[in-house]
Design an enzyme around this catalytic site. Sequence first.
Site, PDB file in Angstrom:
ATOM      1  CG  HIS A 214      -0.253   0.010   2.451  1.00 14.11           C
ATOM      2  ND1 HIS A 214       0.266   1.345   3.035  1.00 14.11           N
ATOM      3  CD2 HIS A 214      -0.080  -1.036   3.336  1.00 14.11           C
ATOM      4  CE1 HIS A 214       0.947   0.776   4.186  1.00 14.11           C
ATOM      5  NE2 HIS A 214       0.699  -0.336   4.405  1.00 14.11           N
ATOM      6  CB  CYS A 230       1.839  -3.579   5.527  1.00 12.39           C
ATOM      7  SG  CYS A 230       0.046  -4.192   5.956  1.00 12.39           S
TER       8      CYS A 230
END
Length: 254
Positions: A214, A230
């Site tokens: 992301h 992440c």
Amino acid sequence: MFQLRITSSKLLVLAGALFLNTALSLPQAVAGQVSPPPLVLSPNLAEPWVLQLQPRASRRAAAPVQRRQVVQPQVRRANWWSPRQQPVRQQPLRQQPQASAPKSRQTAPQFLPTIVDYDGKHKPGTIVIDTNTRHLYLVQNDGTARRYGVGVGKPGFEWAGTHKITRKSEWPDWRPPAEMRKRRPDLPTFMAGGPQNPLGARALYLGSTLYRIHGSNQPWTIGHAVSSGCIRMRNEDVMDLYERVGVGTKVIVI
């Protein structure tokens, strides 16, 4: 001859009488002399020699002689907890302190996107993430790869494996998982997508895991181990990658 001798005797008598008369009248003459002129004193009656002419009792009562004393200035040691006690000194001109350089809000040059040669075993269209060098590679058809800088999991949150992109989202909402909110009670349970959202402009969800590739509103963290697992990218980079891959793309994390 006899007459001359008598005359001498008379002269002697007269001289003795004159001497005696002079001796007897001398004290009277001295006593009758005019008194000497008065002593003229200096207008400054405080002079030391005048004080010596006064009687002992008067000398005690006389005003003390005031002498001007030259006092050398004393430099006191600086007393930091009481500035008022410090001597007043002329302070030199102070140079304005240079403002410290603000923490860089930019991504380091080595983590900006570029094209590199690729001779690995993975097929074109595959995403390979090297968590050691903090780079993401998108393998291309011409023996090259598009390389992007990424942020990876901080110590204790590292992971490796192979997954596929199962979902894509633009300006995604953020729902921190329970495990994260347990560690960070200050986190909200929900945050709508937007520039302030930690997931940034785009998100690529990896399989059934909680991990995503992301964007980020903190580009200076790219190239560092800062996330909870992440893979972070600059917003402009994740937007570029978002347009080049689709659902089902293979992602290899090493």
